[in-house]
Motif scaffolding. Structure first.
Motif, mmCIF file in Angstrom:
data_model
loop_
_atom_site.group_PDB
_atom_site.id
_atom_site.type_symbol
_atom_site.label_atom_id
_atom_site.label_comp_id
_atom_site.label_asym_id
_atom_site.label_seq_id
_atom_site.Cartn_x
_atom_site.Cartn_y
_atom_site.Cartn_z
ATOM 1 N N LEU A 15 0.858 -1.170 0.133
ATOM 2 C CA LEU A 15 0.065 0.067 -0.080
ATOM 3 C C LEU A 15 0.876 1.359 -0.013
ATOM 4 C CD1 LEU A 15 -2.767 1.221 0.124
ATOM 5 C CD2 LEU A 15 -2.714 0.965 2.684
ATOM 6 N N LEU A 16 0.813 1.909 -1.089
ATOM 7 C CA LEU A 16 1.578 3.144 -1.152
ATOM 8 C C LEU A 16 0.950 4.450 -0.967
ATOM 9 C CD1 LEU A 16 3.358 2.515 -4.600
ATOM 10 C CD2 LEU A 16 4.433 2.234 -2.243
ATOM 11 N N CYS A 17 1.448 5.305 -0.150
ATOM 12 C CA CYS A 17 0.678 6.525 0.165
ATOM 13 C C CYS A 17 1.404 7.733 -0.538
ATOM 14 C CB CYS A 17 0.622 6.862 1.618
ATOM 15 S SG CYS A 17 0.097 5.473 2.808
ATOM 16 N N ASP A 18 0.786 8.952 -0.672
ATOM 17 C CA ASP A 18 1.274 10.104 -1.539
ATOM 18 C C ASP A 18 2.617 10.249 -0.872
ATOM 19 O OD1 ASP A 18 0.420 11.096 -3.775
ATOM 20 O OD2 ASP A 18 -1.362 12.356 -2.537
ATOM 21 N N ALA A 19 3.440 10.706 -1.942
ATOM 22 C CA ALA A 19 4.717 11.026 -1.535
ATOM 23 C C ALA A 19 5.592 10.062 -0.899
ATOM 24 C CB ALA A 19 4.717 12.548 -0.752
ATOM 25 N N PHE A 20 5.473 8.860 -1.106
ATOM 26 C CA PHE A 20 6.151 7.917 -0.573
ATOM 27 C C PHE A 20 7.620 7.865 -1.391
ATOM 28 C CE2 PHE A 20 4.831 5.983 -4.675
ATOM 29 C CZ PHE A 20 5.707 5.309 -5.163
ATOM 30 N N SER A 21 8.562 6.954 -0.509
ATOM 31 C CA SER A 21 9.651 7.185 -1.020
ATOM 32 C C SER A 21 10.324 5.878 -1.770
ATOM 33 C CB SER A 21 10.804 7.084 0.173
ATOM 34 O OG SER A 21 12.164 6.563 -0.221
ATOM 35 N N ASN A 22 10.684 6.208 -2.847
ATOM 36 C CA ASN A 22 11.383 5.017 -3.856
ATOM 37 C C ASN A 22 12.089 4.317 -3.302
ATOM 38 O OD1 ASN A 22 9.478 6.028 -6.265
ATOM 39 N ND2 ASN A 22 11.184 7.501 -6.671
ATOM 40 N N MET A 23 13.088 4.945 -2.443
ATOM 41 C CA MET A 23 14.140 4.060 -1.898
ATOM 42 C C MET A 23 13.446 3.300 -0.672
ATOM 43 S SD MET A 23 17.621 5.285 -0.083
ATOM 44 C CE MET A 23 18.091 5.727 -1.761
ATOM 45 N N VAL A 24 12.445 3.360 0.029
ATOM 46 C CA VAL A 24 12.082 2.579 0.951
ATOM 47 C C VAL A 24 11.314 1.555 0.315
ATOM 48 C CG1 VAL A 24 10.608 2.495 2.760
ATOM 49 C CG2 VAL A 24 11.823 4.545 2.777
ATOM 50 N N LEU A 25 10.647 1.869 -0.668
ATOM 51 C CA LEU A 25 9.853 1.010 -1.371
ATOM 52 C C LEU A 25 10.634 -0.209 -2.138
ATOM 53 C CD1 LEU A 25 7.445 -0.485 -3.083
ATOM 54 C CD2 LEU A 25 7.816 1.117 -4.847
ATOM 55 N N ALA A 26 12.042 0.118 -2.720
ATOM 56 C CA ALA A 26 12.810 -0.801 -3.025
ATOM 57 C C ALA A 26 13.391 -1.711 -2.014
ATOM 58 C CB ALA A 26 13.963 0.155 -3.885
ATOM 59 N N CYS A 27 13.832 -0.984 -0.789
ATOM 60 C CA CYS A 27 14.592 -1.681 0.062
ATOM 61 C C CYS A 27 13.649 -2.667 0.876
ATOM 62 C CB CYS A 27 14.797 -0.811 1.267
ATOM 63 S SG CYS A 27 16.180 0.350 0.802
ATOM 64 N N LEU A 28 12.130 -2.632 0.671
ATOM 65 C CA LEU A 28 11.268 -3.652 1.111
ATOM 66 C C LEU A 28 10.890 -4.506 0.091
ATOM 67 C CD1 LEU A 28 8.884 -1.199 3.038
ATOM 68 C CD2 LEU A 28 10.450 -2.917 4.078
ATOM 69 N N LEU A 29 10.903 -4.081 -1.257
ATOM 70 C CA LEU A 29 10.663 -5.042 -2.188
ATOM 71 C C LEU A 29 11.551 -5.948 -3.022
ATOM 72 C CD1 LEU A 29 7.413 -6.012 -3.244
ATOM 73 C CD2 LEU A 29 7.845 -4.181 -5.003
ATOM 74 N N GLU A 30 12.755 -5.395 -3.062
ATOM 75 C CA GLU A 30 13.703 -5.965 -3.785
ATOM 76 C C GLU A 30 14.375 -7.227 -3.165
ATOM 77 O OE1 GLU A 30 15.241 -5.495 -6.991
ATOM 78 O OE2 GLU A 30 13.379 -4.536 -6.944
ATOM 79 N N PRO A 31 14.401 -7.200 -1.903
ATOM 80 C CA PRO A 31 14.853 -8.288 -1.198
ATOM 81 C C PRO A 31 13.834 -9.630 -1.430
ATOM 82 C CG PRO A 31 15.132 -6.634 0.344
ATOM 83 C CD PRO A 31 14.496 -6.115 -0.803
ATOM 84 N N LEU A 32 12.378 -9.181 -1.408
ATOM 85 C CA LEU A 32 11.482 -10.313 -1.612
ATOM 86 C C LEU A 32 11.690 -10.844 -3.087
ATOM 87 C CD1 LEU A 32 8.689 -8.645 0.148
ATOM 88 C CD2 LEU A 32 9.771 -10.590 0.890
ATOM 89 N N ARG A 33 12.113 -10.045 -3.861
ATOM 90 C CA ARG A 33 12.179 -10.342 -5.325
ATOM 91 C C ARG A 33 13.426 -11.388 -5.415
ATOM 92 N NH1 ARG A 33 16.537 -9.650 -8.585
ATOM 93 N NH2 ARG A 33 16.800 -7.668 -7.908
ATOM 94 N N VAL A 34 14.319 -10.981 -4.886
ATOM 95 C CA VAL A 34 15.562 -11.994 -4.843
ATOM 96 C C VAL A 34 15.146 -12.913 -4.319
ATOM 97 C CG1 VAL A 34 17.995 -12.444 -3.902
ATOM 98 C CG2 VAL A 34 17.063 -10.002 -4.624
ATOM 99 N N VAL A 35 14.649 -13.160 -3.201
ATOM 100 C CA VAL A 35 14.004 -14.499 -2.751
ATOM 101 C C VAL A 35 13.392 -15.543 -3.905
ATOM 102 C CG1 VAL A 35 12.582 -15.742 -0.815
ATOM 103 C CG2 VAL A 35 14.094 -13.801 -0.041
ATOM 104 N N ARG A 36 12.393 -14.564 -4.425
ATOM 105 C CA ARG A 36 11.685 -15.475 -5.374
ATOM 106 C C ARG A 36 12.258 -15.752 -6.502
ATOM 107 N NH1 ARG A 36 8.427 -11.153 -9.310
ATOM 108 N NH2 ARG A 36 10.691 -11.268 -9.953
ATOM 109 N N ASP A 37 13.495 -14.684 -6.959
ATOM 110 C CA ASP A 37 14.198 -15.383 -8.277
ATOM 111 C C ASP A 37 15.431 -16.449 -7.944
ATOM 112 O OD1 ASP A 37 12.646 -13.526 -9.397
ATOM 113 O OD2 ASP A 37 14.354 -11.915 -9.848
ATOM 114 N N GLN A 38 15.969 -16.270 -6.623
ATOM 115 C CA GLN A 38 17.005 -17.374 -6.201
ATOM 116 C C GLN A 38 16.647 -18.510 -5.695
ATOM 117 O OE1 GLN A 38 19.801 -16.444 -7.002
ATOM 118 N NE2 GLN A 38 19.917 -14.324 -7.386
ATOM 119 N N THR A 39 15.083 -18.675 -5.179
ATOM 120 C CA THR A 39 15.016 -19.786 -4.634
ATOM 121 C C THR A 39 13.743 -20.723 -5.295
ATOM 122 O OG1 THR A 39 13.187 -18.765 -3.153
ATOM 123 C CG2 THR A 39 15.571 -18.941 -2.329
ATOM 124 N N GLY A 40 12.990 -19.751 -6.267
ATOM 125 C CA GLY A 40 11.791 -20.163 -6.867
ATOM 126 C C GLY A 40 10.401 -20.266 -6.012
#
Length: 313
Positions: A15-40
């Motif tokens: 859930l994104l709110c107005d004027a959210f930080s791109n960096m905070v979004l990346a720090c929370l979502l990218e590790p999960l993307r790595v888990v998905r890509d690296q472990t299946g």
């Protein structure tokens, strides 16, 4: 309430709110993307927005919701990323809709996300934190919340944090609890490196955290400089000018693991990098990472990481 999250499956609503930080979004979502890509693992997410309307990040990136909040399937994890416009209550999601979305889910609220939760009464009688600049104002606005200055706070199913760096630390801790230490190590090593990179060593999650003591960092540097010719724990303790017992206590207190386990994961992280990005033989990689031969290395990789280390070769 839903059952405990399956080890290799997790559905996330962001859930994104107005004027959210791109960096905070990346720090929370990218590790999960790595888990998905690296472990299946079956890691899926959808993007929702406050008020079901297009919102803009603090740098002007416009994001539209994939669906209304009321249409979102029951998530296992809800990530709420507040923004600079958190004081504006016009057009925001109602507490009722937010409560329905979060029902039974683990909730991570980052940046000013705790403000969003507190406004809906979800943090009453709970501990929480948010961006350090707002701690005093937050405490005055929501006296029923126990406000802590910590980097991140967990109270039951509610996790809160402030800055992007704290968000990354929190997410890696979440991954460790849900998917295991090896997976968290792998996700952290994708993003966090320091001067030991010169020696070919990838650092896992807390190695660069501000919360890690200088003594621990010193030992990690010693380990990273001796991946090929590994050093016994007593020798590492002696070089760091601390007792072996203190060294073991240090690792357990700060990283919840043993020095030997941490050392092994450092060597395996380096081996995985060489497997992905170099053309040298498996036997040579094994020797460079302190393993007797390719068979020993492969066995250790498969034991500690769920993905096939040789799939890209």
């Amino acid at each position: 309430m839903r059952s405990i999250l399956p080890m290799r499956s997790i559905h996330i609503s962001v859930l994104l709110c107005d004027a959210f930080s791109n960096m905070v979004l990346a720090c929370l979502l990218e590790p999960l993307r790595v888990v998905r890509d690296q472990t299946g693992a079956d890691v899926r997410w959808n993007i929702l927005t406050d008020g079901d309307r297009a919102v803009s990040s603090s740098s002007g990136l416009s994001v539209s919701p994939e669906m209304p909040i009321t249409d979102a399937l029951e998530p296992d994890l809800v990530i709420i990323i507040g923004g600079d416009a958190f004081r504006n209550t016009k057009g925001v999601t109602s507490a009722r809709s937010l409560g329905r979305l979060m029902q039974g889910a683990t909730v991570i609220a980052a940046d000013t996300g705790a403000w969003i939760l507190a406004r809906g009464g979800f943090l009453n009688a709970r501990k929480a934190t948010l961006h350090w600049q707002l701690l005093e104002e937050f405490a005055e606005e929501f006296p029923k919340v126990e406000v802590l200055p910590d980097r991140h706070v967990q109270d039951g199913r509610f996790w809160t944090c402030g800055s992007a760096a704290a968000a990354l630390d929190l997410m890696l801790l979440f991954i460790r609890e849900r998917f295991g230490a090896s997976v968290a190590f792998d996700a952290g090593a994708m993003f966090l490196h320091d001067n030991a990179r010169r020696h070919g060593a990838s650092y896992p999650d807390q190695a660069l955290s501000q919360a890690v003591s200088p003594k621990l960092k010193r030992v990690v540097v010693l380990m990273s400089e001796a991946l090929e010719t590994t050093q016994p724990v007593p020798s590492l303790a002696e070089q760091a000018n601390i007792s072996e017992r203190s060294l073991r206590r240090l690792f357990w207190t700060e990283l919840q693991t043993t020095p030997g386990r941490y050392y092994l994961l450092l060597r395996l992280a380096r081996a995985r990098e060489l497997l992905r990005y170099s053309d040298i033989s498996l036997d040579q990689i094994a020797l460079r990472c302190g393993f007797a031969n390719a068979t020993t290395l492969t066995r250790s990789l498969r034991k500690n990481f769920s993905s096939d280390p040789l799939r890209d070769r």
